[in-house]
Design a protein around this motif. Structure first.
Motif, PDB file in Angstrom:
ATOM      1  N   SER A 171       0.773  -1.160  -0.087  1.00 25.69           N
ATOM      2  CA  SER A 171       0.243  -0.019  -0.029  1.00 25.69           C
ATOM      3  C   SER A 171       0.959   1.317   0.001  1.00 25.69           C
ATOM      4  N   SER A 172       0.340   2.325  -0.628  1.00 26.06           N
ATOM      5  CA  SER A 172       1.418   3.390  -0.693  1.00 26.06           C
ATOM      6  C   SER A 172       0.740   4.522   0.210  1.00 26.06           C
ATOM      7  N   GLU A 173       2.023   5.112   0.599  1.00 25.61           N
ATOM      8  CA  GLU A 173       1.478   6.217   1.520  1.00 25.61           C
ATOM      9  C   GLU A 173       1.314   7.602   0.701  1.00 25.61           C
ATOM     10  N   VAL A 174       0.309   8.259   0.973  1.00 26.85           N
ATOM     11  CA  VAL A 174       0.037   9.549   0.201  1.00 26.85           C
ATOM     12  C   VAL A 174      -0.177  10.792   1.105  1.00 26.85           C
ATOM     13  N   PRO A 175       0.430  11.981   0.754  1.00 23.37           N
ATOM     14  CA  PRO A 175       0.240  13.268   1.489  1.00 23.37           C
ATOM     15  C   PRO A 175      -1.161  13.553   1.851  1.00 23.37           C
ATOM     16  N   VAL A 176      -1.264  14.132   2.945  1.00 22.27           N
ATOM     17  CA  VAL A 176      -2.741  14.731   3.282  1.00 22.27           C
ATOM     18  C   VAL A 176      -2.939  16.214   3.150  1.00 22.27           C
ATOM     19  N   THR A 177      -3.702  16.611   2.170  1.00 21.71           N
ATOM     20  CA  THR A 177      -3.923  18.089   2.161  1.00 21.71           C
ATOM     21  C   THR A 177      -4.146  18.631   3.561  1.00 21.71           C
ATOM     22  N   ASP A 178      -3.711  19.559   3.898  1.00 20.83           N
ATOM     23  CA  ASP A 178      -3.843  19.978   5.604  1.00 20.83           C
ATOM     24  C   ASP A 178      -4.928  21.086   5.388  1.00 20.83           C
ATOM     25  N   VAL A 221      -9.229   9.695   0.459  1.00 28.01           N
ATOM     26  CA  VAL A 221      -8.565  10.297   1.862  1.00 28.01           C
ATOM     27  C   VAL A 221      -7.237  11.074   1.863  1.00 28.01           C
ATOM     28  N   GLY A 222      -7.365  12.149   2.145  1.00 29.11           N
ATOM     29  CA  GLY A 222      -6.223  13.100   1.865  1.00 29.11           C
ATOM     30  C   GLY A 222      -6.138  14.070   0.994  1.00 29.11           C
ATOM     31  N   ASN A 223      -6.794  13.536  -0.215  1.00 31.25           N
ATOM     32  CA  ASN A 223      -6.714  14.229  -1.188  1.00 31.25           C
ATOM     33  C   ASN A 223      -8.162  14.447  -2.105  1.00 31.25           C
ATOM     34  N   PHE A 224      -9.126  15.021  -1.295  1.00 29.10           N
ATOM     35  CA  PHE A 224     -10.438  15.326  -1.906  1.00 29.10           C
ATOM     36  C   PHE A 224     -10.409  16.432  -2.752  1.00 29.10           C
ATOM     37  N   LYS A 225     -11.264  16.656  -4.014  1.00 29.00           N
ATOM     38  CA  LYS A 225     -11.434  17.653  -4.738  1.00 29.00           C
ATOM     39  C   LYS A 225     -12.771  17.977  -4.563  1.00 29.00           C
ATOM     40  N   VAL A 226     -13.143  19.312  -4.319  1.00 29.96           N
ATOM     41  CA  VAL A 226     -14.616  19.479  -3.909  1.00 29.96           C
ATOM     42  C   VAL A 226     -14.982  20.750  -4.679  1.00 29.96           C
ATOM     43  N   ASN A 227     -16.216  20.625  -5.443  1.00 31.08           N
ATOM     44  CA  ASN A 227     -16.764  21.675  -6.031  1.00 31.08           C
ATOM     45  C   ASN A 227     -17.871  22.215  -5.327  1.00 31.08           C
ATOM     46  N   VAL A 228     -17.737  23.415  -4.994  1.00 38.40           N
ATOM     47  CA  VAL A 228     -18.807  24.157  -4.187  1.00 38.40           C
ATOM     48  C   VAL A 228     -19.523  25.466  -5.003  1.00 38.40           C
ATOM     49  N   LYS A 229     -20.953  25.242  -4.918  1.00 38.99           N
ATOM     50  CA  LYS A 229     -21.471  26.411  -5.730  1.00 38.99           C
ATOM     51  C   LYS A 229     -21.995  27.338  -4.744  1.00 38.99           C
ATOM     52  N   ALA A 234     -11.170  13.229  12.520  1.00 40.92           N
ATOM     53  CA  ALA A 234     -10.826  13.844  11.076  1.00 40.92           C
ATOM     54  C   ALA A 234      -9.290  14.350  11.307  1.00 40.92           C
ATOM     55  N   THR A 235      -9.163  14.859  12.280  1.00 44.60           N
ATOM     56  CA  THR A 235      -7.698  15.619  12.628  1.00 44.60           C
ATOM     57  C   THR A 235      -6.769  14.616  12.697  1.00 44.60           C
ATOM     58  N   ARG A 236      -6.930  13.467  13.163  1.00 40.79           N
ATOM     59  CA  ARG A 236      -5.937  12.358  13.106  1.00 40.79           C
ATOM     60  C   ARG A 236      -4.969  12.225  11.667  1.00 40.79           C
ATOM     61  N   PHE A 237      -6.055  12.491  10.620  1.00 39.10           N
ATOM     62  CA  PHE A 237      -5.053  12.374   9.418  1.00 39.10           C
ATOM     63  C   PHE A 237      -4.301  13.688   9.028  1.00 39.10           C
ATOM     64  N   LEU A 238      -4.989  14.720   9.304  1.00 41.37           N
ATOM     65  CA  LEU A 238      -4.168  16.078   9.037  1.00 41.37           C
ATOM     66  C   LEU A 238      -2.992  16.140  10.025  1.00 41.37           C
ATOM     67  N   ALA A 239      -3.147  15.594  11.139  1.00 40.08           N
ATOM     68  CA  ALA A 239      -1.981  15.911  11.988  1.00 40.08           C
ATOM     69  C   ALA A 239      -0.915  14.951  11.593  1.00 40.08           C
ATOM     70  N   GLN A 240      -1.140  13.717  11.094  1.00 43.39           N
ATOM     71  CA  GLN A 240      -0.309  12.926  10.616  1.00 43.39           C
ATOM     72  C   GLN A 240       0.473  13.368   9.291  1.00 43.39           C
ATOM     73  N   GLY A 241      -0.499  14.042   8.575  1.00 44.66           N
ATOM     74  CA  GLY A 241       0.047  14.559   7.253  1.00 44.66           C
ATOM     75  C   GLY A 241       0.020  13.407   6.369  1.00 44.66           C
ATOM     76  N   LYS A 242      -0.290  12.322   6.387  1.00 41.87           N
ATOM     77  CA  LYS A 242      -0.168  11.229   5.625  1.00 41.87           C
ATOM     78  C   LYS A 242      -1.139  10.166   5.646  1.00 41.87           C
ATOM     79  N   ALA A 243      -1.475   9.426   4.723  1.00 46.69           N
ATOM     80  CA  ALA A 243      -2.653   8.302   4.796  1.00 46.69           C
ATOM     81  C   ALA A 243      -1.911   7.148   4.176  1.00 46.69           C
ATOM     82  N   LEU A 244      -2.699   5.969   4.270  1.00 46.91           N
ATOM     83  CA  LEU A 244      -2.217   4.926   3.505  1.00 46.91           C
ATOM     84  C   LEU A 244      -3.317   4.575   2.588  1.00 46.91           C
TER      85      LEU A 244
END
Lengths: 661, 143
Positions: free
Chosen positions: A149-156, A239-247, A571-581
Motif C-alpha cells: 500500500s502506498s503512502e499519500v500526503p494529506v492536504t492540510d 482520503v487526504g486528497n479530496f477535490k470539492v466543487n462548491v456552488k 478527522a484531525t488524526r489524518f491532518l496531524a499525521q500529514g499522510k494516509a495509507l
C-alpha cells in the motif's frame, strides 16, 4: 504439523504454510458452530500447517498466538475465521504485519455474522457451513500475493458540510488544532435549527443566547472560512486528497460590501407572508437578512418575488446590491470531510395527521418555538393562529412522525424533552394555562432529564397516556381531541384552544444529495450510516469521511455537540499525521496478453485507464480497485490484485465438496 | 431439531464489500435466521463480478447464483453496479440458452443496513430453488 523453523532471510515462498485460527468468540460462534470440528477438518487440507481454536482470536492473547505461530512455524499465510472483515480485517492485517508478514497474505473468513448468528438453531448445518467457508478461505489464502500500500500526503485542510451546532463545533475544534476549515452551509446563515429554538432543555437557557456567541466565535476564527448560501456540487478523490466543487448561490449583493444595516429591507415595498426562520409565521421583504443574529449578517434577495423596482439599490449607501449577480463556483482541496448536514422536522401535512393542515389551531413544535420566542413574529406572546387570542388550554401530542408504522418506526429522542420544556415555559409564563401532554411513553434518559420531567409534573402539567384517536374542530375553532387514557381506561374528549404536534426528525432531501455525492451508506431510517454502531459512531466506511449530529440520526443538542467534537478528533488524526495509507488493491495488466483493444477504458469511472501504442496504461494513483474493468477484459490480461480471477474461482470451486464434509 | 434431512440447495452469492456484504453482516447482527444454503464471496464492487465467475459457479455445482450490490446511485465506485446490470442481462440470456430455469439466477441491490432484506432474499431464493431441485448442470457426486 509441529515442525519448527526459525525465520531465515530467504523464506521459501514456493512452500505454502498456512496457519488457520478459528475463533469461538466466547459463545457467539462456539455456541452454534463446533469450532474444534472445523479446525480438525481444515487441518487435513493441503498446505495447512496449523489449525487452532481460540476463545477470542482478536484479544491480546489471540493475536500473540498468531504472531508466535508465524515465527515458530514460519507461516507465510494466515487465515482467521471469526467475525466480519468490515471491523476486524485491519486489526489482523496489522497483527500479521507486526510479525513480519505482508498484510495482504492474511485471509478473513466470516463465520459469525454469516454463519453462527444466522443459523442459531441448526448447529450441524452451521458447523458444516463453517467448514466450507473456511475451506474456501484456505483455497484463496494459498493464492494470495503480497501487495504494497502506498503512502499519500494529506492536504492540510478540512471540509465541514453543514453549519448547525454540530458542524460549528467540528469546525472550531479542527481549526483550534491548527488546521484550515471550509465550513459550507446551504442556508444564508450558520446556526442551523438550534438558532430557531426558544429555550433548550434541561436548563431552559435561551438557545440563541448560548448559540449566538458561538456563531460569532466561528466567524472570528482565522482558520475557518465560512461559505454560506453554498452547496456541494461534486466531490472527487480519496482520503487526504479530496477535490470539492462548491456552488455559491447568488445573494444579489456583494457580501464584502454589505454591512447588514437593513436600510434596503426598510425601503423594499414587497412583503410576503412567508419567513423561513419563523417557520412561515409573519412576513418578510423581498430583500432581507435571515434573522437578527445571523452570521454572516448580510442581506439576500428573494428573486422569486422581487419586482426589480430598484428601491434597495438606491437605499444602499455602500452600493453593495448587484441584481445581475450569477452563481459562482470554488474548487477546494481538502484532506478530510465532516458531514453535519442536519435534519428536517417531520411534516404532518400530507396526511393531515391530527388535523394538521385542516385546522388552524393545530401547529408543530417548531412553529411553537417561534411563537414563544421573544424575537419571534409575536414577540414571544403565545397566540393561536385562528383568532390571535391567547390560548388557555394547550395540548402537546407526542410521537408525531416517530414510533409509528405509518411514518417512521424510530424514536426521534428529543421530542419528549422538547414538549416538557415547552410545557414548563407555558406554566412559567402563563401559570393559569392548562397544559396537557398526550404521550405513549415519556422518554427522559441522561443527566437532569428525569428531574426535568418531575419538575413539569410538579408545575401542574397534566399527562395523559394515549394519543388522540380523532381530532375535530368546533365552531369556536377549538380542537376536540378524543383520547383513550390507557391508565384510567377512560375515553376523554379534551377541548383545547391550541394543539401542538411534537414532530420528530427525518433525513432531508438536500442531505440525500450530499450522501449520494459522497457515497456514504444510508441506514434503514434514511439517515447516514456510521461504520460501526458502537465502536465507530462518527466514522463512515469511507476513509477520511465522517458524520455527526442529526446526519447520523435523531439526537439532542448535547449529543450532537459531542459528535461534532468526535468528528473533529477523528478527522484531525489524518491532518496531524500529514499522510494516509491507500489500499494496495489496484488494477494490474499483463502486457504480454493485453492486445490494447481498449474495451476496459470506458469502464473506469476514475479515468485511470488509457491505451497508447496498443498498450494499456494504468495510472495507479487514480485506480480505486473496484475491479469493474477486469470483468470487461476479453483476454484476461487485466487483473485486480487481491481479487484475481484465480483467487475468486478457487473460492467458487471450494464451495463444493466431493464426498463428506 | 430432528427432522428428516431434506435436500438443501447450494447457492453462491457474490456480494460487494460496501453494500450487500454489509447487508449480510447486518442480517447477522440482527440475528435474522436464514437457511444454511448460501456461501458469500466478497468482491470490492459488484462490477467486479465477471460472467465467467457466475458460469463457473454453475459448472462447479451451484443450484443458484446471486449477484448483489449497492442500490443504483449508491455505488461506492460511482456506477459499477450499472455495469453489473448490463452484464446481468447478458447472463440472463445465456442461462436461458443453456436451459437453466430463470429462478436460479438473481440480481438484487441490498444496502448495508438492509439485513432483513438480505435474509428474506436468501429465504425466498432457497425456497424457490428447493422446488426446482438440483441444478441440471451440477456434476455427479457434487455436494
Amino acid at each position: 504439523m509441529t515442525q519448527k523453523e526459525t525465520i531465515t532471510e530467504n523464506k521459501q515462498e514456493d512452500e505454502l504454510r498456512i496457519g488457520a485460527f478459528i475463533c469461538e468468540c466466547g459463545i457467539n460462534i462456539a455456541g452454534t458452530v463446533d469450532c474444534h470440528a472445523v479446525a480438525d477438518y481444515i487441518s487435513t487440507m493441503p498446505h495447512v500447517t496449523t489449525a487452532v481454536v481460540n476463545k477470542y482470536t482478536c484479544s491480546d492473547a489471540g493475536q500473540a498466538e498468531i504472531k508466535k505461530a508465524i515465527k515458530d512455524m514460519n507461516l507465510n499465510r494466515v487465515l482467521v475465521a471469526s467475525c466480519t472483515p468490515k471491523t476486524h480485517e485491519p486489526i489482523f492485517r496489522a497483527c500479521v504485519e507486526e510479525a513480519g508478514l505482508n498484510p495482504y497474505l492474511f485471509e478473513f473468513v466470516n463465520i459469525r455474522e454469516h454463519c453462527s448468528w444466522i443459523h442459531m438453531w441448526e448447529k450441524e448445518d452451521a458447523t458444516n457451513k463453517a467448514k466450507e467457508l473456511v475451506r474456501m478461505g484456505v483455497a484463496r489464502a494459498a493464492l494470495l500475493e503480497p501487495l504494497e500500500s502506498s503512502e499519500v500526503p494529506v492536504t492540510d485542510a478540512a471540509l465541514v458540510i453543514g453549519a448547525g451546532v454540530t458542524g460549528m463545533q467540528a469546525a472550531m475544534d479542527i481549526a483550534d488544532m491548527g488546521h484550515k476549515v471550509y465550513l459550507v452551509e446551504q442556508g444564508p446563515s450558520i446556526g442551523g435549527k438550534m438558532a430557531q429554538l426558544d429555550k433548550t432543555f434541561p436548563t431552559n437557557d435561551c438557545s440563541i443566547c448560548i448559540l449566538g456567541p458561538k456563531m460569532v466565535e466561528v466567524a472570528r476564527n482565522k482558520n475557518i472560512e465560512i461559505m454560506s448560501y453554498s452547496e456541494i456540487v461534486d466531490v472527487d478523490g480519496y482520503v487526504g486528497n479530496f477535490k470539492v466543487n462548491v456552488k455559491h448561490k447568488p445573494r444579489y449583493l456583494d457580501i464584502d460590501e454589505c454591512t447588514g444595516c437593513g436600510l434596503c429591507t426598510e425601503k423594499c415595498p414587497v412583503e410576503v407572508p412567508y419567513t423561513e426562520f419563523n417557520e412561515g409565521i409573519g412576513t418578510r421583504k423581498a430583500i432581507y437578512t435571515p434573522f437578527p443574529q445571523a452570521v454572516p449578517l448580510r442581506a439576500l434577495v428573494d428573486k422569486s418575488i422581487c419586482i426589480d423596482c430598484g428601491a434597495c439599490i438606491k437605499a444602499c449607501e455602500r452600493g453593495a446590491i448587484d441584481m445581475d449577480q450569477k452563481e459562482t463556483f470554488s474548487e477546494l482541496d481538502v484532506g478530510v470531510i465532516v458531514v453535519t448536514a442536519g435534519f428536517d422536522v417531520y411534516n404532518p401535512e400530507p396526511n393531515n395527521e391530527f388535523g394538521f393542515g385542516l385546522y388552524d389551531n393545530v401547529i408543530t413544535t417548531m412553529e411553537f418555538e417561534r411563537l414563544i420566542n421573544a424575537s419571534g413574529p409575536t414577540m414571544g406572546k403565545v397566540v393561536r393562529p385562528s383568532d390571535v387570542k391567547p390560548p388557555k388550554r394547550i395540548g402537546f401530542v407526542q410521537c408525531v412522525g416517530s414510533r409509528d408504522k405509518n411514518s417512521n418506526i424510530y424514536c426521534s429522542s428529543f421530542c419528549c424533552m422538547a414538549s416538557l420544556k415547552n410545557a414548563q415555559l407555558l406554566k412559567e409564563k402563563y401559570p393559569e394555562t392548562e397544559v396537557y401532554i398526550m404521550y405513549m411513553d415519556m422518554r427522559t434518559p441522561f443527566r437532569m432529564y428525569e428531574e426535568f420531567y418531575n419538575r413539569a409534573r410538579d408545575m401542574g402539567v397534566r399527562f395523559i397516556r394515549g394519543r388522540p384517536a380523532e381530532v375535530t374542530e368546533n365552531d369556536d375553532h377549538n380542537i376536540i381531541a378524543r383520547i383513550e387514557d390507557t391508565l384510567t381506561n377512560e375515553i376523554v374528549n379534551l377541548e383545547l384552544d391550541l394543539m401542538v404536534l411534537s414532530v420528530g426528525a427525518v433525513a432531508p432531501e438536500s442531505t440525500e444529495t450530499v450522501r449520494q455525492i459522497l457515497k456514504v451508506s444510508k441506514a434503514a431510517d434514511g439517515f447516514m450510516m456510521e461504520a460501526h454502531p458502537k465502536l465507530k459512531p462518527v466514522d463512515t466506511t469511507l476513509d477520511g469521511i465522517f458524520i455527526g449530529g442529526m446526519t447520523q440520526g435523531p439526537k439532542d443538542i448535547p449529543y450532537s455537540i459531542s459528535q461534532g467534537s468526535a468528528c473533529a478528533a477523528r478527522a484531525t488524526r489524518f491532518l496531524a499525521q500529514g499522510k494516509a495509507l491507500t489500499e494496495g488493491i489496484t488494477a494490474k495488466v499483463d502486457d504480454d496478453i493485453c492486445v490494447g483493444c481498449g474495451v476496459c477504458v470506458p469502464m473506469c469511472p476514475f479515468q485511470a485507464l488509457s491505451v497508447e501504442d496498443n498498450k494499456l496504461n494504468i495510472i495507479t494513483a487514480l485506480c480505486k480497485g473496484c475491479g469493474t474493468c477486469m470483468a470487461a477484459c476479453p483476454t484476461g490480461a487485466l487483473q485486480q490484485s487481491h481479487f484475481k480471477n484465480e483467487q475468486l474461482l478457487a473460492q467458487v470451486k471450494n464451495v463444493f465438496a466431493y464426498g463428506e464434509v | 431439531m430432528m427432522t428428516d434431512k431434506e435436500w438443501t440447495p447450494k447457492i453462491v452469492a457474490f456480494c460487494c464489500n460496501w453494500c450487500s456484504y454489509g447487508g449480510a453482516d447486518t442480517a447477522g447482527m440482527g440475528r435474522f435466521q436464514q437457511p444454511a444454503s448460501t456461501r458469500v464471496i466478497r468482491v470490492m464492487c459488484s462490477g467486479r463480478i465477471d460472467p465467467l465467475h457466475v458460469f463457473n459457479a454453475f459448472l462447479e455445482g451451484a443450484d443458484a447464483v446471486l449477484v448483489t450490490g449497492c442500490h443504483i446511485g449508491d455505488c461506492h465506485y460511482v456506477n459499477g453496479n450499472e455495469k453489473t446490470e448490463v452484464r446481468y442481462q447478458f447472463l440472463e440470456e445465456m442461462l436461458q440458452q443453456l436451459g437453466l430455469e430463470p429462478d436460479r439466477l438473481h440480481l438484487n441491490w441490498i444496502s448495508a443496513s438492509e439485513g432483513e432484506r438480505f435474509a428474506n432474499f436468501i429465504k425466498d431464493v432457497t425456497a424457490k430453488v428447493k422446488e426446482l431441485g438440483p441444478s441440471p448442470l451440477k456434476p455427479a457426486g457434487v455436494k
